[in-house]
Design a protein around this motif. Structure first.
Motif, short mmCIF file in Angstrom:
data_model
loop_
_atom_site.label_atom_id
_atom_site.label_comp_id
_atom_site.label_asym_id
_atom_site.label_seq_id
_atom_site.Cartn_x
_atom_site.Cartn_y
_atom_site.Cartn_z
N CYS A 266 27.31 -22.79 -70.64
CA CYS A 266 28.29 -23.88 -70.58
C CYS A 266 29.62 -23.46 -71.22
CB CYS A 266 27.75 -25.12 -71.27
SG CYS A 266 26.37 -25.92 -70.42
N THR A 269 31.39 -21.07 -68.73
CA THR A 269 31.87 -21.68 -67.48
C THR A 269 32.77 -22.88 -67.71
OG1 THR A 269 29.95 -23.15 -67.32
CG2 THR A 269 29.77 -20.94 -66.31
N ARG A 271 31.65 -25.80 -67.98
CA ARG A 271 30.98 -26.89 -67.27
C ARG A 271 29.80 -27.38 -68.09
NH1 ARG A 271 26.78 -27.28 -63.70
NH2 ARG A 271 26.88 -29.02 -62.20
N PRO A 273 27.00 -30.03 -67.64
CA PRO A 273 26.36 -30.98 -66.71
C PRO A 273 25.56 -32.06 -67.43
CG PRO A 273 25.14 -28.92 -66.78
CD PRO A 273 26.39 -28.69 -67.57
N ASP A 277 22.12 -32.70 -61.41
CA ASP A 277 23.13 -32.82 -60.35
C ASP A 277 22.48 -33.09 -59.00
OD1 ASP A 277 25.16 -32.36 -62.13
OD2 ASP A 277 25.24 -30.21 -61.77
#
Length: 297
Positions: A266, A269, A271, A273, A277
């Motif tokens: 994480c 990136t 990102r 989440p 998802d």
């Protein structure tokens, strides 16, 4: 803030938001919790299901919660047992509803202290007295044999993630097995209740995390023990000292490894989440399915 651990270690190295060099740091709780570079045990637990995910972890890091009144008793007990922490201030009022009392309480909090009602003040002193009478707990927190509230920082080799832990108590180096105690207040110190708390709060992950920190900084080997000193909040303030078994420690270590991998990904990136998802396909809980099958089918 000083680095007191490693021979030959440089002065504390920090970037905006956190420590970048391994070591044992003498720092305030506020400085420790303000670190935004390293990952703590509680953070690792928040990254994982069933109650956490990366999105929740990131939100809570970016939006720290305000201190809650419910934590005051635990902080106060820690202060008396460990001999380090915020000042305890007795507010001589059983009700905190008047403007004057509210202002007094707010002023204590603003100064970093813990305001307590008279009954609470007496309660935490009784808890500390009871713990000092316990034959094992009293030795584990002996002021002549260790230091309270020590902050450890070390780098995880597989991921490069900086990890951190704040030890309630760091025993002095000596021959024999190192035993690291962690103090917790609880409703019940009965072993059956504590087993449920370990699973609910992820204490098996904390135990593995802290042992890993001690080993990484050369303070201990694989024989080191991490024990929980659990004390009931209600009289007579019974104490249990427990060490988790090998199976619990293996599960804690595996969950920590998963959390570190998630955090590294994480961070790389950018990102974070949520729970999933993808479309989730759900079944009834096993207990509900058994109940309704027996009753209606």
């Amino acid at each position: 803030m000083t680095n007191t651990a490693l021979a030959g270690a440089s002065a504390p190295a920090a970037v905006a938001g956190g420590i970048t060099e391994p070591g044992i740091y003498d720092m305030t709780a506020e400085e420790y919790h303000a670190d935004r570079v390293s990952l703590s045990s509680s953070g690792a637990r928040r990254l994982l299901p069933p109650t956490g995910c990366p999105a929740l972890f990131r939100h809570e890091q970016d939006n720290p919660a305000e201190p809650k009144k419910t934590f005051d008793l635990g902080h106060a007990a820690h202060r008396l047992v460990l001999g380090d922490g915020p000042d305890l201030v007795r507010i001589d009022a059983d009700e905190w509803r008047s403007k004057a009392v509210k202002e007094e309480v707010a002023a204590v909090r603003a100064e970093g202290g813990v305001p307590l009602k008279p009954a609470e003040y007496e309660q935490v002193h009784a808890m500390a007295d009871a713990l000092r009478q316990h034959p094992v707990a009293a030795v584990l927190f002996d002021p002549a044999r260790g230091r309270p509230e020590q902050s450890l920082f070390w780098r995880d080799r597989p991921t490069g993630v900086m990890r951190r832990a704040r030890f309630d108590w760091l025993p002095d180096a000596r021959s024999g097995r190192l035993i690291i105690p962690d103090y917790k207040t609880c409703r019940s110190a009965a072993p059956s209740a504590l087993a449920k708390a370990v699973e609910e709060y992820g204490y098996h992950q904390q135990a593995d995390w802290y042992r890993s920190g001690a080993k990484a900084l050369g303070l201990a080997d694989d024989s080191a023990a991490f024990v929980f000193v659990c004390q009931e909040k209600t009289a007579p303030h019974l104490v249990s000292v427990v060490e988790l078994d090998a199976a619990a420690m293996r599960i804690g270590a595996a969950r920590n490894r998963r959390a570190l991998d998630i955090y590294a990904e994480c961070t790389a990136t950018g990102r974070w989440p949520g729970y999933s998802d993808e479309l989730a396909y759900l079944s009834l809980p096993a207990w509900a399915e058994i109940r309704d099958t027996e009753e209606y089918l």
